[in-house]
Enzyme design. Structure first.
Site, PDB file in Angstrom:
ATOM      1  N   ASP A  47      35.476  39.853 129.906  1.00  0.00           N
ATOM      2  CA  ASP A  47      34.491  38.924 130.471  1.00  0.00           C
ATOM      3  C   ASP A  47      33.202  38.970 129.659  1.00  0.00           C
ATOM      4  OD1 ASP A  47      36.225  38.276 132.544  1.00  0.00           O
ATOM      5  OD2 ASP A  47      35.401  39.792 133.888  1.00  0.00           O
ATOM      6  N   TYR A  75      39.324  51.340 132.103  1.00  0.00           N
ATOM      7  CA  TYR A  75      38.052  50.700 132.447  1.00  0.00           C
ATOM      8  C   TYR A  75      37.197  51.651 133.277  1.00  0.00           C
ATOM      9  CZ  TYR A  75      40.611  46.412 131.274  1.00  0.00           C
ATOM     10  OH  TYR A  75      41.357  45.456 130.634  1.00  0.00           O
ATOM     11  N   ASP A  89      31.805  39.295 140.559  1.00  0.00           N
ATOM     12  CA  ASP A  89      30.885  40.157 139.818  1.00  0.00           C
ATOM     13  C   ASP A  89      29.452  39.733 140.120  1.00  0.00           C
ATOM     14  OD1 ASP A  89      30.370  37.893 138.260  1.00  0.00           O
ATOM     15  OD2 ASP A  89      31.503  38.610 136.526  1.00  0.00           O
ATOM     16  N   ARG A 180      37.648  43.006 138.475  1.00  0.00           N
ATOM     17  CA  ARG A 180      36.866  42.294 139.506  1.00  0.00           C
ATOM     18  C   ARG A 180      37.672  42.133 140.792  1.00  0.00           C
ATOM     19  NH1 ARG A 180      35.869  36.997 137.459  1.00  0.00           N
ATOM     20  NH2 ARG A 180      37.330  37.426 135.783  1.00  0.00           N
TER      21      ARG A 180
END
Length: 299
Positions: A47, A75, A89, A180
């Site tokens: 992203d 992550y 987000d 997300r």
């Protein structure tokens, strides 16, 4: 007659430590320009607001991209409690707020449900295609979609730290995972709602963030031998696959798309790569002493 692509034949991988505020496509474009390369692509979109590993493949290395995108990724991210957003987000509009806040014990108790094989509904703002259109394009037009759940394997999901307003977590997952969506669904499971505050991909398959070049440094080293020296070989994208050495004659057969004998064996039906003097010649399926090529490298 098709126009020839401008640029040089550059083959290999450049690992970039992507900053926030830059799209993955922009990173690929900058790398291709800086190396004056004919062809470039990346192994897994990040992203715009996310940071970390973005592995850019150049030339023949683009043929190895699927093996990196299929590999596990790690992550590190922070979830902010108390609000669910349209994009899941911090950049999205707030859809709902709640006052509840979970403690560390409640978070730990909720995490097992998000490990192993799970079903995950992608965020509305995602690259999933809906009737031929990208979901993020439809979302920008204000169109709400019912996106189908997709299977995802989460190898690890651990709580790193927690405070009154949020939690930092680390996740290792397979292909197609949306951090997300994990934040959104974890917030719902805890009854407090949540969204990603920040996200960093620390490694992707064989590539590590600490080995990545800073985005600003790409421009500073553009068109210089110093930047080219940062390239990893094409073979870096094949890490994890069995390597089978071949003779010169077998390499010639493979380059022409024909099955060829290899000097060592592998599990029947395994995806392997053939190497001549350590350099990848082809990727294919091993059967009865032969490699049947599906991808051939021309350098």
């Amino acid at each position: 007659m098709a126009r020839r692509k401008k640029g040089r034949d550059v083959h290999g991988w450049l690992v970039v430590d992507k900053p926030a505020g830059v799209t993955s496509t922009a990173v690929v474009g900058r790398v291709r320009w800086a190396l004056d390369a004919k062809k470039a692509g990346h192994a897994g979109t990040l992203d715009p607001d996310a940071t970390g590993v973005l592995a850019v493949a150049l030339g023949e290395a683009t043929k190895t991209v699927p093996f990196v995108t299929d590999a596990e990724k790690c992550y590190r991210f922070r979830v902010t409690w108390g609000a669910e957003t349209a994009s899941d987000d911090a950049s999205g509009a707030v859809l709902e707020r709640r006052e509840a806040r979970p403690d560390a014990a409640a978070i730990e108790a909720a995490l097992p449900a998000f490990r192993g094989w799970i079903e995950q509904v992608p965020p509305q703002v995602s690259a999933v295609k809906v009737a031929g259109e990208r979901a993020y394009d439809l979302a920008r037009e204000g169109i709400e979609m019912e996106l189908a759940a997709r299977p995802l394997h989460v190898a690890r999901l651990e709580l790193v730290a927690a405070d009154a307003e949020g939690a930092e977590l680390e996740m290792v997952c397979g292909k197609g995972g949306y951090v997300r969506a994990i934040a959104r669904d974890l917030g719902r499971a805890l009854g407090c709602l949540g969204h990603v505050a920040w996200l960093r991909r620390t490694w992707s398959g064989p590539f590590r963030a600490e080995d990545g070049i800073a985005f600003a440094e790409i421009e500073a080293l553009a068109r210089t031998p110093d930047l080219e020296a940062r390239l990893l070989p094409l073979e870096a994208g094949l890490e994890g696959l069995p390597m089978l050495p071949v003779t010169e004659a077998a390499a010639t057969r493979l380059r022409h798309g024909n099955p060829a004998e290899v000097l060592t064996g592998a599990e029947h039906g395994a995806t392997c790569w053939a190497a001549l003097h350590g350099q990848a010649v082809a990727v294919g399926t091993y059967r009865a002493g032969l490699l049947h090529p599906t991808k051939v490298f021309v350098r």
